[in-house]
Design a protein around this motif. Structure first.
Motif, PDB file in Angstrom:
ATOM      1  N   VAL A   1       0.807  -1.024   0.037  1.00 26.66           N
ATOM      2  CA  VAL A   1      -0.203  -0.144  -0.103  1.00 26.66           C
ATOM      3  C   VAL A   1       0.866   1.231   0.061  1.00 26.66           C
ATOM      4  CG1 VAL A   1      -1.613   1.264   1.380  1.00 26.66           C
ATOM      5  CG2 VAL A   1      -1.918  -1.126   1.184  1.00 26.66           C
ATOM      6  N   ALA A   2       2.043   1.306   0.675  1.00 25.41           N
ATOM      7  CA  ALA A   2       2.883   2.277   0.782  1.00 25.41           C
ATOM      8  C   ALA A   2       3.421   2.605  -0.479  1.00 25.41           C
ATOM      9  CB  ALA A   2       3.736   2.153   1.765  1.00 25.41           C
ATOM     10  N   ALA A   3       3.955   1.388  -1.390  1.00 26.13           N
ATOM     11  CA  ALA A   3       4.442   1.703  -2.728  1.00 26.13           C
ATOM     12  C   ALA A   3       3.239   2.128  -3.638  1.00 26.13           C
ATOM     13  CB  ALA A   3       4.865   0.337  -2.996  1.00 26.13           C
ATOM     14  N   VAL A   4       2.181   1.951  -3.528  1.00 27.90           N
ATOM     15  CA  VAL A   4       1.151   2.444  -4.151  1.00 27.90           C
ATOM     16  C   VAL A   4       0.894   3.977  -3.965  1.00 27.90           C
ATOM     17  CG1 VAL A   4      -1.460   2.404  -4.887  1.00 27.90           C
ATOM     18  CG2 VAL A   4      -0.110   0.091  -4.572  1.00 27.90           C
ATOM     19  N   LEU A   5       0.831   4.465  -2.691  1.00 25.12           N
ATOM     20  CA  LEU A   5       0.655   5.691  -2.294  1.00 25.12           C
ATOM     21  C   LEU A   5       1.884   6.520  -2.654  1.00 25.12           C
ATOM     22  CD1 LEU A   5      -1.205   5.125   0.915  1.00 25.12           C
ATOM     23  CD2 LEU A   5      -2.308   5.643  -1.310  1.00 25.12           C
ATOM     24  N   LEU A   6       3.105   5.935  -2.826  1.00 22.20           N
ATOM     25  CA  LEU A   6       4.530   6.782  -2.742  1.00 22.20           C
ATOM     26  C   LEU A   6       4.223   8.049  -4.010  1.00 22.20           C
ATOM     27  CD1 LEU A   6       7.058   7.240  -1.345  1.00 22.20           C
ATOM     28  CD2 LEU A   6       7.848   5.367  -3.137  1.00 22.20           C
TER      29      LEU A   6
ATOM     30  N   VAL B   1      -4.498   2.320   8.423  1.00 20.62           N
ATOM     31  CA  VAL B   1      -5.494   1.630   9.412  1.00 20.62           C
ATOM     32  C   VAL B   1      -6.274   0.741   8.813  1.00 20.62           C
ATOM     33  CG1 VAL B   1      -7.127   2.297  10.994  1.00 20.62           C
ATOM     34  CG2 VAL B   1      -4.924   3.592  11.133  1.00 20.62           C
ATOM     35  N   ALA B   2      -6.751   1.216   7.792  1.00 20.11           N
ATOM     36  CA  ALA B   2      -7.833   0.312   6.957  1.00 20.11           C
ATOM     37  C   ALA B   2      -6.697  -1.058   6.638  1.00 20.11           C
ATOM     38  CB  ALA B   2      -8.192   0.833   5.737  1.00 20.11           C
ATOM     39  N   VAL B   3      -5.738  -1.100   6.324  1.00 19.07           N
ATOM     40  CA  VAL B   3      -4.918  -2.302   5.969  1.00 19.07           C
ATOM     41  C   VAL B   3      -4.791  -3.008   7.521  1.00 19.07           C
ATOM     42  CG1 VAL B   3      -2.854  -3.090   5.332  1.00 19.07           C
ATOM     43  CG2 VAL B   3      -3.812  -1.134   4.069  1.00 19.07           C
ATOM     44  N   VAL B   4      -4.587  -2.586   8.660  1.00 17.18           N
ATOM     45  CA  VAL B   4      -4.491  -2.966   9.805  1.00 17.18           C
ATOM     46  C   VAL B   4      -5.822  -3.702  10.093  1.00 17.18           C
ATOM     47  CG1 VAL B   4      -3.920  -2.968  12.142  1.00 17.18           C
ATOM     48  CG2 VAL B   4      -2.561  -1.804  10.489  1.00 17.18           C
ATOM     49  N   VAL B   5      -7.076  -2.875   9.813  1.00 16.31           N
ATOM     50  CA  VAL B   5      -8.311  -3.612  10.012  1.00 16.31           C
ATOM     51  C   VAL B   5      -8.567  -4.788   9.282  1.00 16.31           C
ATOM     52  CG1 VAL B   5     -10.588  -3.180   9.779  1.00 16.31           C
ATOM     53  CG2 VAL B   5      -9.231  -1.429  10.864  1.00 16.31           C
ATOM     54  N   ALA B   6      -8.117  -4.826   8.129  1.00 17.70           N
ATOM     55  CA  ALA B   6      -8.480  -5.897   7.152  1.00 17.70           C
ATOM     56  C   ALA B   6      -7.369  -7.167   7.503  1.00 17.70           C
ATOM     57  CB  ALA B   6      -8.042  -5.625   5.604  1.00 17.70           C
ATOM     58  N   VAL B   7      -6.257  -6.812   8.027  1.00 16.20           N
ATOM     59  CA  VAL B   7      -5.263  -7.993   8.263  1.00 16.20           C
ATOM     60  C   VAL B   7      -5.905  -8.587   9.911  1.00 16.20           C
ATOM     61  CG1 VAL B   7      -3.389  -8.567   9.230  1.00 16.20           C
ATOM     62  CG2 VAL B   7      -3.400  -7.265   7.118  1.00 16.20           C
ATOM     63  N   ALA B   8      -6.229  -7.765  10.724  1.00 20.96           N
ATOM     64  CA  ALA B   8      -6.828  -7.999  12.062  1.00 20.96           C
ATOM     65  C   ALA B   8      -7.889  -9.087  11.623  1.00 20.96           C
ATOM     66  CB  ALA B   8      -6.828  -6.870  12.904  1.00 20.96           C
ATOM     67  N   ALA B   9      -8.850  -8.502  11.125  1.00 22.90           N
ATOM     68  CA  ALA B   9     -10.162  -9.147  10.859  1.00 22.90           C
ATOM     69  C   ALA B   9     -10.053 -10.625  10.129  1.00 22.90           C
ATOM     70  CB  ALA B   9     -10.958  -8.454   9.867  1.00 22.90           C
ATOM     71  N   LEU B  10      -8.911 -10.717   9.354  1.00 18.20           N
ATOM     72  CA  LEU B  10      -8.482 -11.906   8.798  1.00 18.20           C
ATOM     73  C   LEU B  10      -7.861 -13.029   9.623  1.00 18.20           C
ATOM     74  CD1 LEU B  10      -8.523 -13.632   6.255  1.00 18.20           C
ATOM     75  CD2 LEU B  10      -6.146 -12.713   5.865  1.00 18.20           C
ATOM     76  N   GLY B  11      -7.145 -12.286  10.476  1.00 22.04           N
ATOM     77  CA  GLY B  11      -6.035 -13.212  11.253  1.00 22.04           C
ATOM     78  C   GLY B  11      -6.270 -13.244  12.748  1.00 22.04           C
ATOM     79  N   ASN B  12      -4.984 -13.053  13.442  1.00 24.35           N
ATOM     80  CA  ASN B  12      -5.134 -13.093  14.794  1.00 24.35           C
ATOM     81  C   ASN B  12      -4.589 -11.777  15.441  1.00 24.35           C
ATOM     82  OD1 ASN B  12      -2.475 -13.891  14.502  1.00 24.35           O
ATOM     83  ND2 ASN B  12      -2.634 -15.897  14.941  1.00 24.35           N
ATOM     84  N   ARG B  13      -4.338 -11.850  16.703  1.00 26.51           N
ATOM     85  CA  ARG B  13      -3.724 -10.760  17.420  1.00 26.51           C
ATOM     86  C   ARG B  13      -2.344 -10.312  17.085  1.00 26.51           C
ATOM     87  NH1 ARG B  13      -5.116 -11.961  22.348  1.00 26.51           N
ATOM     88  NH2 ARG B  13      -6.396 -10.255  22.574  1.00 26.51           N
ATOM     89  N   VAL B  14      -1.592 -11.621  16.681  1.00 26.69           N
ATOM     90  CA  VAL B  14      -0.414 -11.227  16.484  1.00 26.69           C
ATOM     91  C   VAL B  14      -0.330 -10.608  14.982  1.00 26.69           C
ATOM     92  CG1 VAL B  14       2.044 -12.356  15.804  1.00 26.69           C
ATOM     93  CG2 VAL B  14       0.756 -13.194  17.844  1.00 26.69           C
ATOM     94  N   ALA B  15      -0.990 -11.010  14.251  1.00 25.05           N
ATOM     95  CA  ALA B  15      -0.999 -10.396  12.832  1.00 25.05           C
ATOM     96  C   ALA B  15      -1.492  -8.931  12.908  1.00 25.05           C
ATOM     97  CB  ALA B  15      -2.018 -11.168  11.778  1.00 25.05           C
ATOM     98  N   GLY B  16      -2.150  -8.726  13.354  1.00 24.94           N
ATOM     99  CA  GLY B  16      -2.637  -7.341  13.959  1.00 24.94           C
ATOM    100  C   GLY B  16      -1.669  -6.428  14.351  1.00 24.94           C
ATOM    101  N   TYR B  17      -1.050  -6.905  15.338  1.00 28.22           N
ATOM    102  CA  TYR B  17       0.275  -6.087  15.916  1.00 28.22           C
ATOM    103  C   TYR B  17       1.357  -6.113  14.971  1.00 28.22           C
ATOM    104  CZ  TYR B  17      -1.752  -6.200  20.530  1.00 28.22           C
ATOM    105  OH  TYR B  17      -2.669  -6.232  21.729  1.00 28.22           O
ATOM    106  N   LEU B  18       1.571  -6.936  14.022  1.00 24.89           N
ATOM    107  CA  LEU B  18       2.494  -6.984  13.283  1.00 24.89           C
ATOM    108  C   LEU B  18       2.172  -5.993  12.020  1.00 24.89           C
ATOM    109  CD1 LEU B  18       3.801 -10.568  12.755  1.00 24.89           C
ATOM    110  CD2 LEU B  18       5.165  -8.705  13.543  1.00 24.89           C
TER     111      LEU B  18
END
Length: 239
Positions: free
Chosen positions: A18-23, A39-56
């Motif tokens: 996403v950073a590369a697309v926005l650069l 933040v939207a990217v974090v939400v998507a990852v957290a909704a798909l995975g677990n706490r560790v994935a969201g924090y990463l």
């Protein structure tokens, strides 16, 4: 690839992508807008995975936001105070939405389990209500007990109880062994011996289920009480 592994992979790759697309839009896009997209990217990852994935995902989102979108560029330093505040808020919101996503997944899993328990009780009750054979009901409840308690095996014995002084799943969902309470919340059912679950009705003993536990598989009180209710269905039919 499992869902959690996929989420961990996306946690590392999605913020960078996403950073590369926005650069190319760095000169025309406000950093607060970039942070919201991250933040939207974090939400998507957290909704798909677990706490560790969201924090990463939150950590990598903050890293690439700092590296690409705050001055001086391509360095992990920030000269503008507002950018530093935006980064801190990005991380805080990322952690918060991760916790909300984890809570939502737990609630959904609990609702699914409850629905499964209810379906098992209804199925057993239906066999008894339509006049199915006791043999069919005993076998069906045995299968439900294996699923509900995550057992390795389950068998029914008629007309006996306490033979060999085995662990016992009591009517209130507690487990006792050698006249002492067993911590089934943490340890599950004892794996060294079969645990008996009595089948009774009107004070009359009809038999018992012998439960072969999976070692160290914690069982909630709700699941153990569901098992007792299933045994009661057999007791009512045999009575």
């Amino acid at each position: 690839m499992t869902r959690d592994r996929l989420a961990l992979l996306l946690a590392g790759l999605a913020p960078l992508a996403v950073a590369a697309v926005l650069l190319p839009l760095r000169g025309s896009l406000e950093n607060t807008h970039v942070a919201l997209i991250m933040v939207a990217v974090v939400v998507a990852v957290a909704a798909l995975g677990n706490r560790v994935a969201g924090y990463l995902a939150a950590g990598f989102a903050g890293l690439w936001f700092d590296f690409f979108f705050t001055q001086p560029y391509q360095r992990l330093t920030i000269d503008v105070r507002s950018d530093a505040e935006t980064l801190v808020l990005l991380l805080i919101v990322g952690v918060a939405v991760t916790e909300l996503a984890v809570w939502g997944r737990r609630q959904a899993a609990a609702a699914s389990r409850d629905a499964g328990y209810l379906a098992g009780i209804q199925a057993a009750a239906t066999v008894g209500a339509v006049g199915g054979s006791s043999h069919d009901l005993i076998r069906q409840v045995s299968d439900q007990l294996v699923t509900t308690l995550e057992l390795r095996g389950c068998r029914f014995q008629r007309g006996v109880a306490g033979l060999g002084n085995p662990p016992r799943l009591q009517r209130d969902g507690s487990v006792t062994w050698h006249r002492a309470a067993w911590d089934a919340d943490r340890e599950g059912l004892p794996a060294e011996e079969e645990t008996e679950l009595l089948v009774e009705s009107g004070g009359r003993l009809h038999g018992r289920y012998l439960l072969t536990a999976t070692p160290h598989r914690p069982l909630s009180p709700e699941r153990r009480r569901v098992a007792v209710t299933l045994a009661d269905q057999v007791g009512a039919a045999l009575g």
